[in-house]
Design an enzyme around this catalytic site. Structure first.
Site, mmCIF file in Angstrom:
data_model
loop_
_atom_site.group_PDB
_atom_site.id
_atom_site.type_symbol
_atom_site.label_atom_id
_atom_site.label_comp_id
_atom_site.label_asym_id
_atom_site.label_seq_id
_atom_site.Cartn_x
_atom_site.Cartn_y
_atom_site.Cartn_z
ATOM 1 N N GLU A 135 40.960 0.026 7.218
ATOM 2 C CA GLU A 135 40.475 0.916 8.668
ATOM 3 C C GLU A 135 41.147 -0.350 9.924
ATOM 4 O O GLU A 135 42.206 0.198 11.077
ATOM 5 C CB GLU A 135 40.341 1.749 9.067
ATOM 6 C CG GLU A 135 39.872 2.797 7.679
ATOM 7 C CD GLU A 135 39.020 3.920 8.193
ATOM 8 O OE1 GLU A 135 38.596 3.938 8.526
ATOM 9 O OE2 GLU A 135 39.116 4.970 7.013
ATOM 10 N N ARG A 153 19.190 -8.121 -12.966
ATOM 11 C CA ARG A 153 17.484 -7.550 -12.464
ATOM 12 C C ARG A 153 16.619 -6.695 -13.173
ATOM 13 O O ARG A 153 17.211 -6.253 -13.526
ATOM 14 C CB ARG A 153 17.539 -7.655 -11.040
ATOM 15 C CG ARG A 153 17.745 -8.113 -9.675
ATOM 16 C CD ARG A 153 17.080 -8.176 -8.532
ATOM 17 N NE ARG A 153 17.551 -8.568 -6.960
ATOM 18 C CZ ARG A 153 18.647 -9.789 -6.493
ATOM 19 N NH1 ARG A 153 19.943 -9.150 -6.913
ATOM 20 N NH2 ARG A 153 18.207 -10.499 -5.657
ATOM 21 N N ARG A 167 17.391 -16.997 -6.768
ATOM 22 C CA ARG A 167 16.489 -16.466 -8.054
ATOM 23 C C ARG A 167 15.990 -16.926 -9.008
ATOM 24 O O ARG A 167 14.809 -16.380 -10.068
ATOM 25 C CB ARG A 167 17.799 -15.335 -8.664
ATOM 26 C CG ARG A 167 18.616 -14.582 -7.639
ATOM 27 C CD ARG A 167 17.674 -13.222 -7.937
ATOM 28 N NE ARG A 167 17.426 -13.247 -8.766
ATOM 29 C CZ ARG A 167 18.398 -12.111 -9.601
ATOM 30 N NH1 ARG A 167 19.906 -11.872 -9.005
ATOM 31 N NH2 ARG A 167 18.094 -11.220 -10.894
ATOM 32 N N HIS A 178 37.477 6.552 9.478
ATOM 33 C CA HIS A 178 36.093 6.663 8.933
ATOM 34 C C HIS A 178 35.835 5.295 10.645
ATOM 35 O O HIS A 178 34.788 5.629 11.002
ATOM 36 C CB HIS A 178 35.564 5.834 8.048
ATOM 37 C CG HIS A 178 36.138 6.935 6.423
ATOM 38 N ND1 HIS A 178 36.912 6.583 6.484
ATOM 39 C CD2 HIS A 178 35.284 7.321 5.746
ATOM 40 C CE1 HIS A 178 36.966 7.022 5.600
ATOM 41 N NE2 HIS A 178 36.272 8.217 5.310
HETATM 42 O O1 LIG Z 1 19.791 -11.970 -4.601
HETATM 43 C C1 LIG Z 1 20.675 -11.227 -3.497
HETATM 44 C C2 LIG Z 1 20.092 -11.268 -2.220
HETATM 45 C C3 LIG Z 1 21.167 -10.554 -1.246
HETATM 46 N N1 LIG Z 1 22.002 -10.292 -1.336
HETATM 47 C C4 LIG Z 1 22.672 -10.007 -2.344
HETATM 48 O O2 LIG Z 1 23.407 -9.096 -3.708
HETATM 49 N N2 LIG Z 1 21.746 -10.663 -3.964
#
Ligand SMILES: O=c1cc[nH]c(=O)[nH]1
Ligand SMILES: O=P(O)(O)O[C@H]1O[C@H](CO)[C@@H](O)[C@H]1O
Length: 255
Positions: free
Chosen positions: A80, A168, A223, A8
Protein backbone atom coordinates in the site's frame (compact mmCIF):
# COMPACT_ATOMS: atom_id res chain seq x y z
CA UNK A 1 -2.33 13.60 -6.45
CA UNK A 2 -4.88 11.00 -5.28
CA UNK A 3 -6.82 11.63 -2.10
CA UNK A 4 -8.32 8.11 -2.24
CA UNK A 5 -7.15 6.18 0.82
CA UNK A 6 -5.46 2.81 0.34
CA UNK A 7 -7.27 -0.24 1.72
CA UNK A 8 -5.70 -0.69 5.18
CA UNK A 9 -3.31 2.12 6.09
CA UNK A 10 -5.90 4.91 6.06
CA UNK A 11 -3.68 7.31 4.12
CA UNK A 12 -3.41 8.50 0.52
CA UNK A 13 -0.78 9.82 -1.88
CA UNK A 14 -1.42 13.46 -0.94
CA UNK A 15 -0.85 12.69 2.77
CA UNK A 16 2.75 11.61 2.30
CA UNK A 17 3.85 14.81 0.53
CA UNK A 18 6.03 13.14 -2.11
CA UNK A 19 7.84 10.75 0.26
CA UNK A 20 9.65 7.98 -1.59
CA UNK A 21 11.31 6.42 1.47
CA UNK A 22 9.67 4.70 4.42
CA UNK A 23 11.07 3.49 7.72
CA UNK A 24 9.13 0.39 8.76
CA UNK A 25 9.40 -1.02 12.29
CA UNK A 26 7.32 -3.99 13.36
CA UNK A 27 6.04 -2.41 16.57
CA UNK A 28 3.45 0.40 16.24
CA UNK A 29 4.76 1.96 19.49
CA UNK A 30 8.14 2.48 17.81
CA UNK A 31 6.69 4.69 15.04
CA UNK A 32 6.35 7.92 17.03
CA UNK A 33 9.78 7.42 18.63
CA UNK A 34 11.34 7.18 15.16
CA UNK A 35 9.41 10.17 13.79
CA UNK A 36 10.48 12.25 16.80
CA UNK A 37 14.14 11.82 15.80
CA UNK A 38 13.35 13.73 12.60
CA UNK A 39 11.86 17.20 11.93
CA UNK A 40 8.14 18.07 11.95
CA UNK A 41 6.81 14.66 13.09
CA UNK A 42 3.12 14.40 12.21
CA UNK A 43 0.61 11.66 13.03
CA UNK A 44 -1.23 10.45 9.91
CA UNK A 45 -3.31 7.40 10.85
CA UNK A 46 -3.62 4.31 13.00
CA UNK A 47 -5.57 1.22 11.93
CA UNK A 48 -5.04 -2.35 13.16
CA UNK A 49 -1.24 -2.90 13.43
CA UNK A 50 -0.50 0.04 11.15
CA UNK A 51 0.46 3.36 12.77
CA UNK A 52 1.70 5.96 10.30
CA UNK A 53 3.62 9.20 10.85
CA UNK A 54 5.20 11.61 8.37
CA UNK A 55 8.37 13.52 9.19
CA UNK A 56 11.09 15.53 7.44
CA UNK A 57 14.74 14.60 7.14
CA UNK A 58 17.00 17.29 5.63
CA UNK A 59 13.88 18.67 3.92
CA UNK A 60 12.79 15.29 2.48
CA UNK A 61 9.46 13.75 3.49
CA UNK A 62 9.83 10.36 5.17
CA UNK A 63 7.00 7.97 6.06
CA UNK A 64 7.24 5.92 9.24
CA UNK A 65 4.78 3.00 9.23
CA UNK A 66 4.60 -0.09 11.43
CA UNK A 67 4.18 -3.46 9.76
CA UNK A 68 2.97 -5.56 12.67
CA UNK A 69 4.57 -8.95 13.20
CA UNK A 70 5.29 -11.26 10.29
CA UNK A 71 5.22 -11.43 6.52
CA UNK A 72 1.50 -11.17 5.70
CA UNK A 73 0.95 -7.85 7.48
CA UNK A 74 4.32 -6.56 6.25
CA UNK A 75 3.35 -7.34 2.66
CA UNK A 76 0.20 -5.22 3.02
CA UNK A 77 2.06 -2.22 4.44
CA UNK A 78 4.73 -2.37 1.73
CA UNK A 79 2.22 -2.89 -1.09
CA UNK A 80 0.00 0.00 0.00
CA UNK A 81 2.94 2.37 0.57
CA UNK A 82 4.25 1.47 -2.90
CA UNK A 83 0.80 2.24 -4.35
CA UNK A 84 1.12 5.83 -3.11
CA UNK A 85 4.70 6.42 -4.21
CA UNK A 86 7.16 4.87 -1.71
CA UNK A 87 10.05 3.03 -3.39
CA UNK A 88 12.58 2.42 -0.59
CA UNK A 89 11.79 0.52 2.62
CA UNK A 90 14.07 0.48 5.65
CA UNK A 91 13.02 -2.12 8.21
CA UNK A 92 14.15 -1.58 11.80
CA UNK A 93 13.50 -4.49 14.09
CA UNK A 94 14.51 -6.37 17.18
CA UNK A 95 16.14 -9.75 16.83
CA UNK A 96 17.45 -12.85 18.56
CA UNK A 97 21.09 -13.71 17.82
CA UNK A 98 22.05 -17.37 17.44
CA UNK A 99 25.85 -17.06 17.20
CA UNK A 100 27.70 -17.05 20.54
CA UNK A 101 29.95 -14.09 19.64
CA UNK A 102 27.02 -11.68 19.13
CA UNK A 103 26.03 -9.67 22.21
CA UNK A 104 22.80 -8.10 23.37
CA UNK A 105 22.94 -4.46 22.24
CA UNK A 106 24.83 -5.25 19.00
CA UNK A 107 23.37 -4.32 15.64
CA UNK A 108 22.79 -6.74 12.76
CA UNK A 109 22.41 -5.68 9.13
CA UNK A 110 20.92 -8.48 7.05
CA UNK A 111 22.69 -9.36 3.80
CA UNK A 112 20.21 -12.09 2.87
CA UNK A 113 17.27 -13.87 4.49
CA UNK A 114 16.46 -17.56 4.82
CA UNK A 115 12.89 -17.77 3.56
CA UNK A 116 11.16 -19.50 6.47
CA UNK A 117 8.03 -17.50 5.71
CA UNK A 118 5.03 -18.19 3.51
CA UNK A 119 4.27 -14.73 2.16
CA UNK A 120 7.47 -14.36 0.10
CA UNK A 121 6.40 -17.28 -2.11
CA UNK A 122 3.31 -15.27 -3.05
CA UNK A 123 5.66 -12.85 -4.81
CA UNK A 124 8.42 -15.04 -6.27
CA UNK A 125 9.31 -18.76 -6.39
CA UNK A 126 11.63 -20.21 -3.71
CA UNK A 127 14.56 -20.11 -6.14
CA UNK A 128 14.44 -16.30 -5.99
CA UNK A 129 16.81 -14.89 -3.35
CA UNK A 130 15.59 -12.78 -0.43
CA UNK A 131 18.20 -10.03 -0.66
CA UNK A 132 18.29 -6.38 0.35
CA UNK A 133 19.13 -3.60 -2.05
CA UNK A 134 22.93 -3.23 -2.04
CA UNK A 135 22.92 0.58 -1.52
CA UNK A 136 20.38 0.35 1.30
CA UNK A 137 22.37 -2.35 3.08
CA UNK A 138 25.61 -0.36 2.58
CA UNK A 139 24.02 2.78 4.07
CA UNK A 140 22.78 0.75 7.04
CA UNK A 141 26.24 -0.71 7.66
CA UNK A 142 27.84 2.76 7.46
CA UNK A 143 25.25 4.20 9.86
CA UNK A 144 25.60 1.29 12.27
CA UNK A 145 29.40 1.61 12.33
CA UNK A 146 29.15 5.39 12.85
CA UNK A 147 26.88 4.79 15.86
CA UNK A 148 29.73 3.06 17.66
CA UNK A 149 27.77 -0.19 17.95
CA UNK A 150 29.30 -3.59 17.34
CA UNK A 151 27.95 -4.40 13.89
CA UNK A 152 27.42 -7.79 12.27
CA UNK A 153 26.51 -8.22 8.61
CA UNK A 154 25.18 -11.54 7.40
CA UNK A 155 22.34 -13.94 6.82
CA UNK A 156 19.14 -13.83 8.90
CA UNK A 157 16.64 -16.66 9.33
CA UNK A 158 13.26 -15.00 8.82
CA UNK A 159 10.45 -17.11 10.19
CA UNK A 160 6.66 -16.94 10.06
CA UNK A 161 6.44 -18.12 13.63
CA UNK A 162 8.22 -16.88 16.73
CA UNK A 163 8.02 -20.22 18.56
CA UNK A 164 8.31 -23.38 16.39
CA UNK A 165 9.96 -21.66 13.40
CA UNK A 166 12.67 -20.33 15.71
CA UNK A 167 12.84 -23.69 17.49
CA UNK A 168 11.63 -22.57 20.89
CA UNK A 169 10.75 -25.29 23.40
CA UNK A 170 9.71 -22.94 26.25
CA UNK A 171 6.10 -23.12 25.05
CA UNK A 172 2.70 -24.42 26.17
CA UNK A 173 3.23 -27.82 24.53
CA UNK A 174 7.04 -27.88 24.52
CA UNK A 175 6.76 -29.49 21.10
CA UNK A 176 8.44 -28.40 17.87
CA UNK A 177 7.33 -29.97 14.61
CA UNK A 178 9.93 -32.36 13.07
CA UNK A 179 10.79 -29.93 10.27
CA UNK A 180 12.26 -27.48 12.77
CA UNK A 181 13.80 -29.90 15.31
CA UNK A 182 17.54 -29.26 15.19
CA UNK A 183 17.08 -26.36 12.78
CA UNK A 184 18.74 -23.77 15.02
CA UNK A 185 21.94 -25.84 15.20
CA UNK A 186 21.87 -26.21 11.42
CA UNK A 187 21.48 -22.46 10.87
CA UNK A 188 24.33 -21.87 13.34
CA UNK A 189 26.56 -24.28 11.42
CA UNK A 190 25.70 -22.43 8.19
CA UNK A 191 26.74 -19.14 9.77
CA UNK A 192 23.27 -17.65 10.07
CA UNK A 193 23.42 -14.77 12.56
CA UNK A 194 19.91 -14.33 13.88
CA UNK A 195 16.16 -14.83 13.82
CA UNK A 196 13.49 -12.27 13.01
CA UNK A 197 10.16 -12.42 11.19
CA UNK A 198 9.80 -9.94 8.32
CA UNK A 199 12.95 -9.63 6.18
CA UNK A 200 12.25 -12.67 3.96
CA UNK A 201 8.92 -11.28 2.82
CA UNK A 202 10.17 -7.70 2.63
CA UNK A 203 13.29 -8.50 0.60
CA UNK A 204 11.59 -10.92 -1.77
CA UNK A 205 8.63 -8.69 -2.56
CA UNK A 206 10.87 -5.67 -3.04
CA UNK A 207 13.69 -7.28 -5.02
CA UNK A 208 11.22 -8.98 -7.36
CA UNK A 209 9.21 -5.82 -8.05
CA UNK A 210 11.82 -3.11 -8.55
CA UNK A 211 11.55 -1.75 -5.00
CA UNK A 212 14.49 -1.26 -2.61
CA UNK A 213 14.69 -2.56 0.93
CA UNK A 214 17.02 -3.28 3.83
CA UNK A 215 16.84 -4.53 7.38
CA UNK A 216 18.70 -3.43 10.49
CA UNK A 217 17.96 -4.92 13.89
CA UNK A 218 19.00 -4.50 17.49
CA UNK A 219 19.93 -7.71 19.30
CA UNK A 220 17.68 -8.11 22.37
CA UNK A 221 18.58 -11.70 23.19
CA UNK A 222 21.25 -14.29 22.43
CA UNK A 223 19.56 -17.66 22.09
CA UNK A 224 22.77 -19.50 22.97
CA UNK A 225 22.54 -17.95 26.45
CA UNK A 226 18.90 -17.19 27.36
CA UNK A 227 15.28 -17.37 26.14
CA UNK A 228 13.76 -14.31 27.86
CA UNK A 229 15.26 -10.86 27.25
CA UNK A 230 16.25 -8.43 29.95
CA UNK A 231 13.73 -5.51 29.69
CA UNK A 232 16.21 -2.79 30.68
CA UNK A 233 18.72 -3.78 27.98
CA UNK A 234 15.94 -3.98 25.37
CA UNK A 235 15.07 -0.25 25.55
CA UNK A 236 18.64 0.93 24.96
CA UNK A 237 19.08 -1.55 22.13
CA UNK A 238 15.91 -0.43 20.38
CA UNK A 239 16.93 3.21 20.70
CA UNK A 240 20.33 2.54 19.14
CA UNK A 241 18.79 0.66 16.20
CA UNK A 242 16.29 3.51 15.69
CA UNK A 243 19.13 6.07 15.54
CA UNK A 244 20.93 3.85 13.03
CA UNK A 245 17.96 3.55 10.70
CA UNK A 246 17.33 7.31 10.75
CA UNK A 247 20.99 7.95 9.92
CA UNK A 248 20.81 5.35 7.12
CA UNK A 249 17.74 7.13 5.73
CA UNK A 250 19.61 10.47 5.82
CA UNK A 251 22.57 8.93 3.97
CA UNK A 252 20.30 7.49 1.28
CA UNK A 253 18.33 10.72 0.82
CA UNK A 254 21.42 12.89 0.50
CA UNK A 255 23.79 10.62 -1.48
O1 LIG B 1 14.37 -14.12 19.32
C1 LIG B 1 13.79 -13.21 18.72
C2 LIG B 1 13.81 -11.88 19.21
C3 LIG B 1 13.12 -10.93 18.51
N1 LIG B 1 12.45 -11.27 17.40
C4 LIG B 1 12.42 -12.51 16.92
O2 LIG B 1 11.79 -12.80 15.92
N2 LIG B 1 13.10 -13.47 17.60
O1 LIG C 1 10.73 -5.70 16.81
P1 LIG C 1 10.07 -6.08 15.52
O2 LIG C 1 10.31 -5.10 14.43
O3 LIG C 1 8.59 -6.36 15.69
O4 LIG C 1 10.78 -7.45 15.04
C1 LIG C 1 10.86 -8.66 15.76
O5 LIG C 1 10.04 -8.74 16.91
C2 LIG C 1 8.83 -9.49 16.66
C3 LIG C 1 8.79 -10.73 17.52
O6 LIG C 1 8.88 -10.43 18.86
C4 LIG C 1 8.89 -9.82 15.17
O7 LIG C 1 8.21 -8.84 14.44
C5 LIG C 1 10.37 -9.83 14.91
O8 LIG C 1 10.77 -9.71 13.59
Amino acid sequence: MSTQNVFHLGINAADIEGATLAIIPGDPARVERIANLMDEPKFLASHREYTVFLAKLDGHSVVVCSTGIGGPSTSIAVEELAQIGVRTFLRIGTTGAIQPHINVGDVIVTSGAVRLDGASSHFAPMEFPAVPDFNVATAMVAAAKASGADVHVGVTASSDTFYPGQERYDTFSGRVVKRFQGSMAEWQQMGVLNFEMESATLFTMCASQGLKSGCVAGVIINRTQQEIPDESLMKGTEHRAISVVVDAARRLLTE
